[in-house]
Design an enzyme around this catalytic site. Structure first.
Site, short mmCIF file in Angstrom:
data_model
loop_
_atom_site.label_atom_id
_atom_site.label_comp_id
_atom_site.label_asym_id
_atom_site.label_seq_id
_atom_site.Cartn_x
_atom_site.Cartn_y
_atom_site.Cartn_z
CB SER A 100 -32.98 -8.13 31.80
OG SER A 100 -33.72 -8.55 30.67
CE1 TYR A 123 -38.50 -5.47 27.11
CE2 TYR A 123 -37.04 -7.29 27.66
CZ TYR A 123 -37.23 -6.01 27.16
OH TYR A 123 -36.15 -5.30 26.71
CB THR A 149 -39.22 -2.66 29.30
OG1 THR A 149 -38.19 -2.68 30.30
CG2 THR A 149 -38.66 -2.06 28.01
NE ARG A 158 -32.21 -3.37 19.26
CZ ARG A 158 -32.60 -4.00 20.35
NH1 ARG A 158 -31.92 -5.05 20.78
NH2 ARG A 158 -33.64 -3.58 21.04
CE LYS A 247 -34.61 0.17 30.99
NZ LYS A 247 -34.56 -0.15 29.57
CG HIS A 271 -34.61 -0.51 24.87
ND1 HIS A 271 -35.72 -1.02 25.49
CD2 HIS A 271 -33.73 -1.56 24.78
CE1 HIS A 271 -35.53 -2.31 25.75
NE2 HIS A 271 -34.34 -2.66 25.34
NE ARG A 274 -29.82 -2.84 22.95
CZ ARG A 274 -28.72 -3.46 22.55
NH1 ARG A 274 -27.66 -2.78 22.25
NH2 ARG A 274 -28.70 -4.77 22.46
N GLY A 304 -27.06 6.96 27.65
CA GLY A 304 -25.97 7.81 27.21
C GLY A 304 -24.99 8.23 28.30
NE ARG A 306 -21.53 5.22 26.77
CZ ARG A 306 -22.82 4.88 26.82
NH1 ARG A 306 -23.51 5.04 27.94
NH2 ARG A 306 -23.43 4.38 25.77
C1 LIG Z 1 -26.94 -5.31 25.43
C2 LIG Z 1 -28.14 -4.59 25.98
C3 LIG Z 1 -29.23 -5.35 26.41
C4 LIG Z 1 -30.36 -4.70 26.94
N1 LIG Z 1 -31.40 -5.47 27.41
C5 LIG Z 1 -32.47 -4.86 27.98
C6 LIG Z 1 -33.52 -5.63 28.54
O1 LIG Z 1 -33.49 -6.85 28.56
N2 LIG Z 1 -34.57 -4.94 29.09
C7 LIG Z 1 -34.64 -3.58 29.11
O2 LIG Z 1 -35.60 -3.02 29.62
N3 LIG Z 1 -33.64 -2.83 28.58
C8 LIG Z 1 -32.57 -3.42 28.04
N4 LIG Z 1 -31.54 -2.66 27.54
C9 LIG Z 1 -31.60 -1.19 27.67
C10 LIG Z 1 -30.97 -0.74 29.00
O3 LIG Z 1 -31.76 -1.12 30.10
C11 LIG Z 1 -30.81 0.78 29.06
O4 LIG Z 1 -32.04 1.38 28.78
C12 LIG Z 1 -29.76 1.33 28.10
O5 LIG Z 1 -28.64 0.47 28.04
C13 LIG Z 1 -29.33 2.72 28.56
O6 LIG Z 1 -28.44 3.30 27.69
P1 LIG Z 1 -26.83 3.25 27.90
O7 LIG Z 1 -26.42 1.86 27.49
O8 LIG Z 1 -26.36 4.30 26.99
O9 LIG Z 1 -26.55 3.51 29.36
C14 LIG Z 1 -30.41 -3.28 27.00
C15 LIG Z 1 -29.31 -2.54 26.56
C16 LIG Z 1 -28.18 -3.17 26.07
C17 LIG Z 1 -27.01 -2.35 25.63
#
Ligand SMILES: Cc1cc2nc3c(=O)[nH]c(=O)nc-3n(C[C@H](O)[C@H](O)[C@H](O)COP(=O)(O)O)c2cc1C
Length: 376
Positions: A100, A123, A149, A158, A247, A271, A274, A304, A306
């Site tokens: 990232s 980013y 992204t 959040r 993304k 994301h 989130r 999602g 798992r």
């Molecule tokens: C703690 C955390 C930090 C994340 N940081 C980034 C990030 O810096 N850049 C980004 O494009 N996505 C980020 N994401 C999103 C992940 O790349 C991804 O899209 C997401 O975790 C997929 O869902 P899942 O956790 O259910 O597998 C983050 C997700 C989490 C949980």
């Protein structure tokens, strides 16, 4: 996998909920996984499935598995061996690691830990000089792909972070003190390995000094470009010239625009729930987007996942591969590098078994005939 429960046990509450949580009512967060239950397999029998082969070729890259690791920022929060532990585990598993923009390890250190394949997630900062620096360093370090992204036009709401008093980097506030004190192992570790920094952001001038007390994190926050538009995606595609995933795309119309802007693929994603609560589950976006763009774009299902059966469903619906985020973060938090190895072993085994029971032995043979909506 029991890693989530272990992670919850090991991490102070603000850190765990920062990872585990989603936006507002967390409908999208839950729905990303629940949506897989709305599809069912149609098995084929008597197909000789003694040898199941999980290898695949993605964007010209050979992978031992049809899934890889999504980019997640601030990995240092979850384990002191941070991104490097995860990248090494990805290398052993024969798949791609994504670093990232907000990672706590440098592009060069990740390349040294994992000779590849690696992806760098961008980013787009207002200071395009910084972005050019990333692109040049990613090329030099042999990174194979970029992901831009595009679902962070504003920061998602959040609410768990507000309730737990999560601040970055973690600080001892009255509200969170009890939780940090209750996890002395994590807290001591954090204090003894204080290398928490957004490792790849190095402003080309003395911006930070000029700003006086401005911290790097503040600076990063202010660098997010909320004017981002399709011209910027085109610009990045031109600067990079290699495989570029957008993304955070969920609609067929945007998929067409992405193709026209020079992207070679998409990470279908919200994301991890989130950002916009209510955003569609990635698994539900695969078929409509595949129908619209055909083979013109590489499609990755991100969110999602798992279980091995989730990966198999996404592939049957038309994804070229999947990526996982929290699955490896839970594992890393629970058991460090060995935890991530174990996550790979579990998902590999589940996918292999599911493919055998479905009646397929190769990733390329998984198709539409193997799946339908429940209650079709
Ligand atoms: C703690 C955390 C930090 C994340 N940081 C980034 C990030 O810096 N850049 C980004 O494009 N996505 C980020 N994401 C999103 C992940 O790349 C991804 O899209 C997401 O975790 C997929 O869902 P899942 O956790 O259910 O597998 C983050 C997700 C989490 C949980």
């Amino acid at each position: 996998m029991h890693f989530r429960a272990l992670a919850k046990d090991r991490l102070p509450a603000p850190i765990f909920h920062y990872m585990d949580g989603g936006a507002e009512d967390e409908w999208s967060l839950a729905n990303n996984t629940d949506a897989f239950d709305r599809y069912e397999f149609l098995t084929e029998v008597l197909n000789d499935v003694a040898e199941v082969d999980l290898t695949t070729r993605l964007m010209g890259i050979d992978l031992a598995l049809p899934f890889f690791l999504s980019p997640t920022g601030m990995t240092r929060l979850f384990h002191h061996k941070k991104e490097l532990a995860v990248a090494r585990a990805a290398h052993r598993a024969g798949t791609m690691y994504s670093l990232s923009t907000l990672g706590t390890s440098t592009i060069e250190d990740v390349a040294a830990a994992n000779p590849g394949p690696n992806l760098f997630q961008v980013y787009l900062f207002k200071d395009r000089g910084i972005v050019r620096d990333w692109v040049a360093r990613a090329k030099e370090s042999g990174f194979k792909a970029l992901a831009l992204t595009v679902d962070l036009a504003a920061h998602g709401n959040r609410e768990r972070d507000i309730h737990t008093g999560m601040v970055m980097p973690p600080r001892w506030s009255l509200g969170s003190l009890a939780s940090f004190a209750a996890h002395p192992h994590w807290s001591l570790n954090y204090l003894l390995h204080p290398d928490f920094r957004i490792a790849n952001v190095r402003p080309g001038d003395d911006t930070l000094d000029k700003a006086g007390a401005m911290s790097l994190l503040q600076y990063v926050g202010e660098q997010f470009d909320h004017h981002l538009n399709w011209k910027d995606a085109e610009w990045l595609a031109g600067e990079w010239g290699g495989p570029l995933l957008l993304k955070g795309v969920t609609s067929p119309e945007d998929a067409e625009r992405a193709r026209d802007a020079g992207a070679t693929g998409l990470m279908l994603s919200n994301h991890g729930g989130r950002q916009l609560d209510g955003a569609a589950a990635p698994v539900d976006c695969i078929r409509p987007i595949r129908d619209r763009v055909g083979d013109a774009l590489t499609l990755i299902a991100d969110g999602g996942i798992r279980r091995g059966t989730h990966i198999l469903k996404a592939l049957a619906l038309g994804a070229d591969a999947c990526s996982v985020g929290r699955a490896y973060l839970y594992a890393l938090s629970a058991a460090g590098e060995a935890g991530v190895d174990h996550m790979f072993a579990v998902l590999r085994k589940e996918l292999q078994l599911a493919m055998a029971l479905l009646g397929v032995t190769k990733v390329a043979d998984i198709g539409e005939r193997h799946i339908r909506r429940v209650g079709h």
